[in-house]
Design a protein around this motif. Structure first.
Motif, mmCIF file in Angstrom:
data_model
loop_
_atom_site.group_PDB
_atom_site.id
_atom_site.type_symbol
_atom_site.label_atom_id
_atom_site.label_comp_id
_atom_site.label_asym_id
_atom_site.label_seq_id
_atom_site.Cartn_x
_atom_site.Cartn_y
_atom_site.Cartn_z
ATOM 1 N N MET A 208 -5.439 -12.830 -4.784
ATOM 2 C CA MET A 208 -7.658 -12.373 -5.257
ATOM 3 C C MET A 208 -7.691 -11.477 -5.631
ATOM 4 N N SER A 209 -6.814 -10.141 -5.317
ATOM 5 C CA SER A 209 -7.181 -8.818 -5.747
ATOM 6 C C SER A 209 -6.216 -8.553 -7.137
ATOM 7 N N LEU A 210 -5.124 -10.000 -6.671
ATOM 8 C CA LEU A 210 -4.099 -9.495 -7.832
ATOM 9 C C LEU A 210 -4.917 -9.984 -9.721
ATOM 10 N N PHE A 211 -6.057 -11.277 -9.222
ATOM 11 C CA PHE A 211 -6.530 -11.921 -9.917
ATOM 12 C C PHE A 211 -7.781 -10.862 -10.715
ATOM 13 N N ILE A 212 -8.091 -10.633 -10.171
ATOM 14 C CA ILE A 212 -9.262 -9.432 -10.203
ATOM 15 C C ILE A 212 -8.900 -8.310 -10.798
ATOM 16 N N VAL A 213 -7.583 -7.963 -11.204
ATOM 17 C CA VAL A 213 -7.152 -6.615 -11.746
ATOM 18 C C VAL A 213 -6.227 -7.585 -13.542
ATOM 19 N N ARG A 214 -5.943 -8.365 -13.144
ATOM 20 C CA ARG A 214 -5.506 -8.952 -14.108
ATOM 21 C C ARG A 214 -6.746 -9.598 -14.994
ATOM 22 N N ARG A 215 -7.693 -9.798 -14.569
ATOM 23 C CA ARG A 215 -9.113 -9.475 -15.338
ATOM 24 C C ARG A 215 -9.740 -8.782 -16.441
ATOM 25 N N LEU A 216 -9.668 -7.753 -15.363
ATOM 26 C CA LEU A 216 -10.294 -6.032 -15.547
ATOM 27 C C LEU A 216 -9.250 -5.998 -17.257
ATOM 28 N N LEU A 217 -7.721 -6.053 -16.562
ATOM 29 C CA LEU A 217 -7.088 -5.774 -17.788
ATOM 30 C C LEU A 217 -7.018 -6.478 -19.558
ATOM 31 N N LEU A 218 -7.578 -8.109 -18.919
ATOM 32 C CA LEU A 218 -8.194 -8.350 -20.027
ATOM 33 C C LEU A 218 -9.286 -8.112 -21.010
ATOM 34 N N ALA A 219 -9.879 -7.607 -19.825
ATOM 35 C CA ALA A 219 -11.471 -7.506 -20.575
ATOM 36 C C ALA A 219 -11.429 -6.080 -21.887
ATOM 37 N N ILE A 220 -10.529 -5.346 -21.727
ATOM 38 C CA ILE A 220 -10.117 -4.554 -22.418
ATOM 39 C C ILE A 220 -9.646 -4.728 -23.773
ATOM 40 N N PRO A 221 -9.370 -5.509 -24.362
ATOM 41 C CA PRO A 221 -9.271 -5.732 -25.910
ATOM 42 C C PRO A 221 -10.398 -6.784 -26.327
ATOM 43 N N ALA A 222 -10.877 -7.291 -25.307
ATOM 44 C CA ALA A 222 -12.107 -8.059 -25.525
ATOM 45 C C ALA A 222 -12.896 -6.762 -25.959
ATOM 46 N N LEU A 223 -13.331 -6.098 -25.088
ATOM 47 C CA LEU A 223 -14.756 -4.984 -25.716
ATOM 48 C C LEU A 223 -13.743 -4.149 -26.666
ATOM 49 N N PHE A 224 -12.396 -3.938 -27.098
ATOM 50 C CA PHE A 224 -12.020 -3.176 -27.620
ATOM 51 C C PHE A 224 -12.626 -3.813 -29.123
ATOM 52 N N GLY A 225 -12.583 -5.017 -29.166
ATOM 53 C CA GLY A 225 -12.776 -6.140 -30.187
ATOM 54 C C GLY A 225 -14.327 -5.743 -30.885
ATOM 55 N N LEU A 226 -14.776 -5.847 -29.702
ATOM 56 C CA LEU A 226 -16.362 -6.269 -29.378
ATOM 57 C C LEU A 226 -17.159 -4.742 -30.423
ATOM 58 N N VAL A 227 -16.410 -3.146 -30.016
ATOM 59 C CA VAL A 227 -16.941 -2.133 -30.251
ATOM 60 C C VAL A 227 -16.427 -2.356 -31.770
ATOM 61 N N LEU A 228 -15.216 -2.050 -31.969
ATOM 62 C CA LEU A 228 -14.708 -2.528 -33.330
ATOM 63 C C LEU A 228 -15.591 -3.101 -34.173
ATOM 64 N N LEU A 229 -15.303 -4.367 -33.793
ATOM 65 C CA LEU A 229 -17.266 -5.569 -35.060
ATOM 66 C C LEU A 229 -18.299 -4.716 -35.315
ATOM 67 N N THR A 230 -19.042 -4.678 -34.125
ATOM 68 C CA THR A 230 -20.419 -3.125 -34.116
ATOM 69 C C THR A 230 -19.656 -2.478 -35.066
ATOM 70 N N PHE A 231 -18.974 -1.299 -34.561
ATOM 71 C CA PHE A 231 -19.065 -0.342 -35.748
ATOM 72 C C PHE A 231 -18.470 -0.327 -37.194
ATOM 73 N N ILE A 232 -18.285 -1.509 -37.486
ATOM 74 C CA ILE A 232 -18.149 -2.195 -39.060
ATOM 75 C C ILE A 232 -19.325 -2.613 -39.423
ATOM 76 N N LEU A 233 -20.160 -3.124 -38.780
ATOM 77 C CA LEU A 233 -21.253 -3.830 -38.872
ATOM 78 C C LEU A 233 -22.103 -2.827 -38.951
ATOM 79 N N ILE A 234 -22.170 -2.068 -38.811
ATOM 80 C CA ILE A 234 -23.266 -1.140 -38.388
ATOM 81 C C ILE A 234 -22.869 -0.597 -39.732
ATOM 82 N N HIS A 235 -21.352 0.132 -40.125
ATOM 83 C CA HIS A 235 -21.918 1.214 -41.063
ATOM 84 C C HIS A 235 -22.378 -0.470 -42.905
#
Length: 336
Positions: free
Chosen positions: A1-28
């Protein structure tokens, strides 16, 4: 269970990075000069240029993005261009209002949507099922901003039953801060007068926000219950004489909850986006109205911060949904 939570949190990092990048481009990509907005109508070209240089608006977009990511990596969301305050402080001040509204709306949608979905499946293809299906389609078709305005017009302006905006009536002081949610804090402080007033302010925006997710939950619950009712073990239990209501409550509903729970988790993220419109209409001082104000004033730092916070909340909700799945159906633990 703990390994699953850590794995999901790590997978969320590139998704959040992509979200910030896309929003940054759209805003500009949006036409406009934030330096001119900050300087005001009476500013000279020299003053506007000075602001561009001060905030780095004159630098290449890639360099601006790298600076922003470095700022995030240091644990800072930046300073608001308009208020000159830490954005993290402003978000913390407004977040409880948004959580109060969205939790109330989702509680309302879940408490009504699941029972109605079960009833609709129970009376499959009868008149009550048809009526409930029409209601669910109507709930999905109605625009939330139009419904919010109609609720204000009917219950506030015409009938004068409920307040039209804000979280508390004028002249009332919020209870001591514990959770930031006035309804909860007023109960903890023993202030029933504040609780009644805060709850009255919550009803209209909460209902306007709850209608679309309520209809979605009802439709998915109905489909899940109907699918479970066609299983062989259900036919067997009917054959051995289980009462239909006991069968629905003890076996069918529990085995049908995985699909509605998944939708509830997804809707929690979507409802944060819908709250932008509802908060603006009802003058609700949460993250939604803060996002509208940030966009209107070209406050890029604040806009990006709100998008990032909503993305983080959405990622955490998805992880919680998987954990709730495991609680509902222990067999899922083997897959985690």
């Amino acid at each position: 269970m703990s390994l699953f939570i850590v794995r999901r949190l790590l997978l969320a990092i590139p998704a959040l990075f992509g979200l910030v990048l896309l929003t940054f481009i759209l805003i500009h990509a949006v036409p406009g000069d934030p330096a001119a907005v900050l300087a005001g109508d009476q500013a000279t070209p020299q003053q506007i240029q000075a602001l561009r240089e001060h905030y780095g608006f004159d630098r290449p977009i890639l360099e601006q993005f790298i600076r922003y990511v470095s700022q995030l990596a240091s644990g800072s969301l930046g300073v608001s261009y308009m208020t000159q305050r830490q954005i993290s402080t402003e978000i913390i001040e407004r977040m409880p209002a948004t959580f109060e509204l969205t939790l109330f709306a989702m509680t309302l949608a879940t408490a009504i949507g699941i029972p109605l979905g079960v009833i609709s499946a129970y009376f499959h293809n009868r008149w009550l099922d048809h009526v409930l299906r029409i209601i669910s389609i109507g709930g999905l078709a109605i625009a939330s901003f139009w419904l919010a305005i109609m609720l204000q017009f009917t219950f506030s302006m015409e009938l004068d039953l409920l307040p039209v905006h804000g979280r508390l009536s004028q002249g009332l002081t919020p209870p001591p801060f514990v959770t930031g949610m006035i309804v909860i804090d007023s109960l903890m402080a023993g202030r029933l007068d504040l609780f009644r007033d805060a709850f009255a302010h919550l009803i209209l925006p909460g209902f306007a926000l709850a209608v679309a997710p309520l209809a979605t939950i009802m439709r998915f619950t109905r489909a899940a219950v109907l699918s479970t009712l066609r299983r062989e073990y259900v036919f067997y239990e009917r054959a051995v004489g289980y009462p239909r209501l006991v069968l629905m409550g003890k076996y069918v509903l529990r085995n049908s909850l995985v699909t509605p729970v998944t939708q509830i988790g997804l809707l929690l993220g979507a409802i944060l986006g819908s709250a932008v419109v509802i908060e603006a209409i009802f003058d609700w001082p949460g993250l939604g109205s803060y996002a509208v104000l940030s966009i209107a004033t070209a406050d890029y730092q604040a806009t990006l911060a709100v998008v990032l916070i909503v993305g983080c909340v959405y990622a955490l909700i998805n992880i919680l949904v998987d954990l709730v799945h495991a609680a509902v159906d222990p067999r899922i633990l083997e897959q985690l």
